[in-house]
Design an enzyme around this catalytic site. Structure first.
Site, mmCIF file in Angstrom:
data_model
loop_
_atom_site.group_PDB
_atom_site.id
_atom_site.type_symbol
_atom_site.label_atom_id
_atom_site.label_comp_id
_atom_site.label_asym_id
_atom_site.label_seq_id
_atom_site.Cartn_x
_atom_site.Cartn_y
_atom_site.Cartn_z
ATOM 1 N N LYS A 53 0.840 -1.201 0.000
ATOM 2 C CA LYS A 53 0.000 0.000 0.000
ATOM 3 C C LYS A 53 0.872 1.247 0.000
ATOM 4 O O LYS A 53 0.618 2.207 -0.733
ATOM 5 C CB LYS A 53 -0.943 -0.015 1.211
ATOM 6 C CG LYS A 53 -2.053 -1.056 1.062
ATOM 7 C CD LYS A 53 -2.801 -1.341 2.357
ATOM 8 C CE LYS A 53 -3.795 -2.477 2.144
ATOM 9 N NZ LYS A 53 -4.492 -2.896 3.356
ATOM 10 N N GLN A 97 -4.465 -1.369 9.536
ATOM 11 C CA GLN A 97 -4.380 -2.711 8.949
ATOM 12 C C GLN A 97 -5.011 -3.737 9.891
ATOM 13 O O GLN A 97 -4.645 -3.813 11.067
ATOM 14 C CB GLN A 97 -2.899 -3.050 8.669
ATOM 15 C CG GLN A 97 -2.696 -4.365 7.953
ATOM 16 C CD GLN A 97 -3.300 -4.379 6.533
ATOM 17 O OE1 GLN A 97 -3.175 -3.430 5.791
ATOM 18 N NE2 GLN A 97 -3.978 -5.457 6.201
ATOM 19 N N ASP A 120 -10.907 2.819 3.975
ATOM 20 C CA ASP A 120 -11.341 1.426 3.849
ATOM 21 C C ASP A 120 -12.871 1.357 3.791
ATOM 22 O O ASP A 120 -13.435 0.355 3.380
ATOM 23 C CB ASP A 120 -10.873 0.604 5.076
ATOM 24 C CG ASP A 120 -9.579 -0.144 4.801
ATOM 25 O OD1 ASP A 120 -9.269 -0.378 3.621
ATOM 26 O OD2 ASP A 120 -8.888 -0.499 5.778
#
Ligand code: NAD
Length: 294
Positions: A53, A97, A120
């Protein structure tokens, strides 16, 4: 033989588009979008995801701010970091994460992220906005799947889509997105009965199960489109490799289009994260964080 939906190539195209968007953004606002990535602990798979990422963020010209916290990090410490990132004007996207170590309350952490920086799109407000078709930010994996579907289906309207799996991060938002596209949507999961027969009726199958090569050719209606979200590490012939939830070699002759694993949904997920970060930065700078998607 099915057409191969090349996630790697599509992702690169999206990355190039986002890169162009970042250039325009910096010309307009004199700064670049910033993505904060928070990793707790030293899970090797999470480390790889975070590295990829961060690499992509640099590639599109964004700033990436990495925060590595120890495995025994407290809820208070993580909440405090999230609060700082929420208040930081240089940060437009915040990604924690997952999964988090057991002592941390994942739901509370997700809810602590400012909804407009939640790239997200797991925050309850964003989940609600998705269900009511008002979302500015859409969860990355389902968004990538939808883009891949659009690549091979001119019109999704009226198609019967079967989503296998009902997780909060893939199955449920995928079903909501497909409904928005006017598909007839069936979700099946570990408690469902007659899954094979239900799948046999599908024009579109989205597999998000986490079971290596579960889906076989006799589950698939000839000509159906198959999107394989699964990423499963297996050992075959003493070699470690990644396979999807779909038995690719078996299903490929039956489907009209199919995604490979690796090189399918995975790269699109990261590219969509970059797209979401740019979208969040644009909305924040325009002062319209709750701007509705068209
Ligand atoms: P999860 O474990 O949270 O959910 C799995 C779902 O599958 C559950 O809803 C469960 O009810 C259902 N299920 C389990 N066994 C089943 C069975 N035999 N028949 C029907 N349904 C069954 O998993 P997740 O987070 O949704 O991820 C699913 C897979 O997708 C995993 O392999 C994961 O690694 C992968 N994944 C890939 C990406 C990507 O970017 N490509 C992103 C997220 C997840």
């Amino acid at each position: 033989m099915a057409a191969l939906i090349d996630g790697k190539a599509m992702a690169q195209q999206l990355i190039d588009e986002v890169k162009g968007g970042v250039t325009e953004f910096s010309q307009r606002y004199g700064s670049v979008p910033g993505l904060a990535v928070v990793l707790v602990g030293d899970d090797p798979a999470s480390q790889v995801y975070v590295r990829n990422k961060v690499k992509r963020a640099h590639e599109v010209g964004m700033t990436s701010i990495e925060h590595q916290l120890p495995d025994d990090c407290s809820q208070h410490t993580l909440n405090q970091l999230i609060a700082e990132l929420n208040a930081d004007p240089a940060v437009h996207g915040i990604l924690v994460q997952l999964p988090l170590p057991a002592q941390l309350n994942e739901k509370e952490i997700i809810a602590a992220i400012a909804a407009e920086k939640d790239v997200d799109s797991f925050h309850p407000l964003n989940v609600g906005a998705l269900v009511t078709a008002e979302a500015n930010l859409v969860p990355c994996t389902p968004l990538g799947c939808l883009m891949m579907l659009r690549q091979v289906c001119d019109d999704l309207s009226g198609k019967h889509a079967v989503v296998i799996g009902r997780s909060n991060i893939v199955g449920k938002p995928m079903a909501a997105l497909l409904l928005q596209e006017n598909c007839t949507v069936t979700t099946v999961h570990s408690h469902s009965r007659d899954i094979e027969q239900i799948c046999q009726q599908a024009d579109i199958v989205i597999a998000a199960v986490g079971r290596p090569e579960l889906i076989k050719s006799h589950w698939i209606k000839p000509g159906a489109v198959v999107i394989d979200v699964g990423i499963n590490a297996v050992v075959q012939d003493q070699t470690r490799k990644l396979v999807g939830d779909v038995d690719f070699a078996d299903v490929e002759p039956v489907a009209s289009a199919i995604t490979p694993v690796p090189g399918g949904v995975g790269p699109m997920t990261i590219a969509c994260l970059m797209k979401n970060t740019l979208t969040a930065a644009e909305a924040l700078h325009a002062g319209q964080p709750n701007k509705l998607a068209s």
